[in-house]
Design an enzyme around this catalytic site. Sequence first.
Site, mmCIF file in Angstrom:
data_model
loop_
_atom_site.group_PDB
_atom_site.id
_atom_site.type_symbol
_atom_site.label_atom_id
_atom_site.label_comp_id
_atom_site.label_asym_id
_atom_site.label_seq_id
_atom_site.Cartn_x
_atom_site.Cartn_y
_atom_site.Cartn_z
ATOM 1 N N GLU A 79 77.798 42.171 38.282
ATOM 2 C CA GLU A 79 78.680 42.441 37.135
ATOM 3 C C GLU A 79 79.959 42.911 37.344
ATOM 4 O O GLU A 79 81.059 42.535 37.019
ATOM 5 C CB GLU A 79 78.184 42.806 36.140
ATOM 6 N N GLU A 92 68.565 40.126 35.222
ATOM 7 C CA GLU A 92 67.995 40.602 34.168
ATOM 8 C C GLU A 92 66.979 40.287 33.686
ATOM 9 O O GLU A 92 65.950 40.643 32.938
ATOM 10 C CB GLU A 92 69.226 41.038 33.372
HETATM 11 N N1 CAA Z 1 78.865 30.999 35.114
HETATM 12 C C1 CAA Z 1 79.460 29.779 34.693
HETATM 13 N N2 CAA Z 1 79.731 29.081 35.875
HETATM 14 C C2 CAA Z 1 79.274 29.645 37.025
HETATM 15 C C3 CAA Z 1 78.626 30.741 37.259
HETATM 16 C C4 CAA Z 1 78.474 31.480 35.957
HETATM 17 N N3 CAA Z 1 77.736 32.642 36.010
HETATM 18 N N4 CAA Z 1 78.390 31.040 38.520
HETATM 19 C C5 CAA Z 1 78.738 29.710 39.050
HETATM 20 N N5 CAA Z 1 79.486 29.089 38.401
HETATM 21 C C6 CAA Z 1 80.091 27.600 38.722
HETATM 22 C C7 CAA Z 1 81.076 27.979 39.609
HETATM 23 O O1 CAA Z 1 82.477 28.157 38.774
HETATM 24 C C8 CAA Z 1 81.175 26.624 40.183
HETATM 25 O O2 CAA Z 1 81.824 25.558 39.404
HETATM 26 P P1 CAA Z 1 82.567 24.367 39.930
HETATM 27 O O3 CAA Z 1 81.793 23.564 40.643
HETATM 28 O O4 CAA Z 1 83.067 23.819 38.735
HETATM 29 O O5 CAA Z 1 83.619 25.007 40.614
HETATM 30 C C9 CAA Z 1 79.749 26.279 40.404
HETATM 31 O O6 CAA Z 1 79.145 27.020 39.415
HETATM 32 C C10 CAA Z 1 78.992 26.357 41.577
HETATM 33 O O7 CAA Z 1 79.213 27.929 41.911
HETATM 34 P P2 CAA Z 1 79.844 28.361 43.286
HETATM 35 O O8 CAA Z 1 80.671 27.536 44.256
HETATM 36 O O9 CAA Z 1 80.045 29.615 43.414
HETATM 37 O O10 CAA Z 1 78.287 28.014 43.919
HETATM 38 P P3 CAA Z 1 77.583 29.111 45.323
HETATM 39 O O11 CAA Z 1 76.400 28.321 45.613
HETATM 40 O O12 CAA Z 1 78.760 29.067 46.584
HETATM 41 O O13 CAA Z 1 77.303 30.364 44.847
HETATM 42 C C11 CAA Z 1 76.478 31.976 43.333
HETATM 43 C C12 CAA Z 1 76.431 30.532 44.118
HETATM 44 C C13 CAA Z 1 76.184 33.306 44.374
HETATM 45 C C14 CAA Z 1 75.471 32.352 42.334
HETATM 46 C C15 CAA Z 1 77.960 32.264 42.721
HETATM 47 O O14 CAA Z 1 78.180 31.298 42.158
HETATM 48 C C16 CAA Z 1 78.152 33.616 42.082
HETATM 49 O O15 CAA Z 1 78.380 34.507 42.439
HETATM 50 N N6 CAA Z 1 78.338 33.346 40.648
HETATM 51 C C17 CAA Z 1 78.534 34.408 39.839
HETATM 52 C C18 CAA Z 1 77.501 35.314 39.498
HETATM 53 C C19 CAA Z 1 77.727 36.331 38.679
HETATM 54 O O16 CAA Z 1 78.496 37.122 39.045
HETATM 55 N N7 CAA Z 1 76.629 36.692 37.778
HETATM 56 C C20 CAA Z 1 76.827 37.353 36.615
HETATM 57 C C21 CAA Z 1 77.670 36.900 35.373
HETATM 58 S S1 CAA Z 1 77.727 37.836 34.164
HETATM 59 C C22 CAA Z 1 76.275 38.666 33.563
HETATM 60 O O17 CAA Z 1 75.448 37.783 33.752
HETATM 61 C C23 CAA Z 1 76.743 39.402 32.375
HETATM 62 C C24 CAA Z 1 75.287 39.759 31.651
HETATM 63 O O18 CAA Z 1 74.637 40.711 32.193
HETATM 64 C C25 CAA Z 1 74.690 39.140 30.716
#
Ligand code: CAA
Length: 701
Positions: free
Chosen positions: A128, A108
């Site tokens: 999301e 976004e």
């Molecule tokens: N917020 C907080 N912590 C997060 C995070 C997030 N958005 N995304 C990842 N993390 C944390 C994980 O919990 C993990 O923490 P630990 O090492 O303590 O376990 C660390 O970051 C690394 O994450 P991954 O092990 O998942 O790393 P990866 O390289 O395998 O994957 C990724 C990377 C594809 C970005 C994956 O982390 C992911 O899918 N993250 C979530 C993405 C997501 O859903 N974003 C939307 C958030 S909601 C939003 O943004 C609402 C809005 O519109 C305002």
Amino acid sequence: MSDDPTQYSRKGAVGVIAIDRPPVNGLGHAVREGIHARLQEALSDPEVLAIVIHGGGRMFSAGADIKEFGSELAFTPPTLSEVIDAIEGAGKPVVAAIHGVAAGGGCELALGCHYRIAGIDARLGLPEVTLGIIPGAGGTQRLPRLVGVPAALDLIVQGKLNPAPKAHEIGLVDELFEGEPAAAGVLYAKKLITAGGGPRRTRDQNERVEAARGKDEIFAQYRKETARRARGLEAPLAAIDSIENATNLPFEEGMKAERVIFDRLLASEQSQAMRHAFFAEREVAKIPDIPRDTPTREVKKAGVIGCGTMGQGIAMAFANAGIPVRVLEVDQEALDAGLEKIEKTYDSSLAKGRISQEDRDLLVSTIAGTLDYADMADADLVVEAVFEDMGLKKKVFARLDEVCRAGAILATNTSTLDVDEIAAATGRPGDVLGLHFFSPAHVMRLLEIVRGDQTAKDVVATALALAQQLKKTGVVVGVCEGFVGNRMLLAYLREAYFVLEEGALPQEVDKAICDFGFPMGPFTMLDMAGLGVGYLIRKHQAARRPAGERYSDIEDRIVEMDRLGQKTGAGWYRYEKGDRTPIPDPEIEAMIVETSAKLGIERRTFSDAEIIERCLYPLVNEGAKLLDEGIAIRAGDIDVVWLHGYGFPRHKGGPMFWADTMGVRTIYDKLVELQAEHGDLLAPAELLEELAEQGKGFADL
Ligand code: CAA
Ligand code: NAI
């Protein structure tokens, strides 16, 4: 973590803002504040003519900091929407230079920039809905303006991250680059300056949303498909509503409506459950006494003993991850048959267009067969998958101990046998563990990593790393019969059988469980998996069953009628040739009714709610025993086992999370009542009692 999560620098006339908050550049309060302040700095510098925003480390940004959700900080200004508005409203062109991942709020943020360029192997998207929410910082309003409604629906409602070339094709990204994001961004910005490219606000690009205005059929069709595909989920349908708003409402009003939907979903049980699942899936890899930096052993070559159902799947799981594997069988005939089945599986993937001819040939050539244990000498890890027989398994391990190199890991895929006893058949119990794959092993994501009494820490760490390499979710569990998943499954099935004896029919139980959110009920599942294995396990357990303990023999009788499930055209249900639809069978119903009569049970009707309580409360109860015994490390680990191995609905978070939402006290009280009525198999676990008395839940442990 650095104190300052953003950095600012100047490259000629380009101001460069770097987001630097490892590991994923989550857009928590400090980061939002940093970007906002850096933007003002760039805007107030008269020598800056264009601005680049990029991420440091592994990626652009994974979006909002999910850990901040529910806390004050999430709403403390500047909110993400305010930051994005400031960027979009800037009087100088702003370029997002994306590498790695731009997900959720990260995407976004990029949508609010005036131009977007992405690394060739970057992935972008709005996932999301997988957290039970919708994009909350303009994603549902800006994306359709950029890529059109049909593409925006696909991206937002399915919640998948898209490869950069696809994002480029649909117009989400203006240009692709190779190399460093900062350098690519500066180069792009300089070209913009030369060409006189000014700010280009996504909110003003109305042409594509106007094209979909009044076309209700696009949304109606998408709603219909989504209701079927994402059964029971609130967020995907809400995302469609919000995208429809983008076509009918002015930008500002669409934004307000998006916020209302976002806030409602964020507070929903579904979103809480799905966020729990997200973190539980990452928590499983953390083992309290095994630090994350524990050195792991290299697994470059694998061996598999036995090329039956499981051996084939396990060999394919290794091949799919690019690990060469050698499979050993008892004789040439069994080996040929196993390898032929593997080829057939790959041929069918080829026919379905899932892999290319080249992939197919490579995968088949990655799996070699042998009859000679000497060929296991150079394997780094061997998985045994022979018949479920302790004597046989011990012989296999003793043999592996003789031939395998020092340091090789020896794993058993046993589903019920004692891993410690198997390990004792070798002179290296520290190198032995259970790797409990689920059928079909090349497809199912769950891998129970069974840690024996003597399993070395680096062997467990290696298994966890291997799980990741095999694209599986590894959950470390202790030794007991059935481990976590199947032990709980047995408690669930046991009650499902009793419910039949007391008055329900298989299709009624299956319907209740399906409506709860499982992809299928227990009897459809049993027919799909085949009834033979369970039959053998029950016969094996019969000698240890306390005299007088209630036991249902309905399934044994079905097996004895040679009805082994789908593969024989009949089991709990009957099946038409070539069709997997379960058809209720009067023969089975008559047999169930007759069983009740024989037992002197007066049949009664069951409501769906009663079926859920009766089948799932004992499931939770068994989970509580596993926690108490230390077989499972955390309640969240049990949830992950059930989410990935048994189809427990993700929007309910897993059995233990669900138990907390129902209230442990409620479950405890019901079990006490059921125990009084049906006997001690339903006696509440001590841990359940303790939590109920203290008014606590599994999340408090
Ligand atoms: N917020 C907080 N912590 C997060 C995070 C997030 N958005 N995304 C990842 N993390 C944390 C994980 O919990 C993990 O923490 P630990 O090492 O303590 O376990 C660390 O970051 C690394 O994450 P991954 O092990 O998942 O790393 P990866 O390289 O395998 O994957 C990724 C990377 C594809 C970005 C994956 O982390 C992911 O899918 N993250 C979530 C993405 C997501 O859903 N974003 C939307 C958030 S909601 C939003 O943004 C609402 C809005 O519109 C305002
Ligand atoms: P299977 O009967 O399909 O295959 C066993 C294979 O082992 C046969 O091909 C047989 O020829 C071979 N074999 C027997 N003795 C051997 C020996 N001494 N050396 C080499 N090969 C030998 O059985 P399946 O279902 O694959 O099960 C294997 C193991 O996996 C069992 O321990 C079972 O409990 C476990 N398991 C099974 C699951 C399932 O769903 N089928 C799921 C998870 C674990």
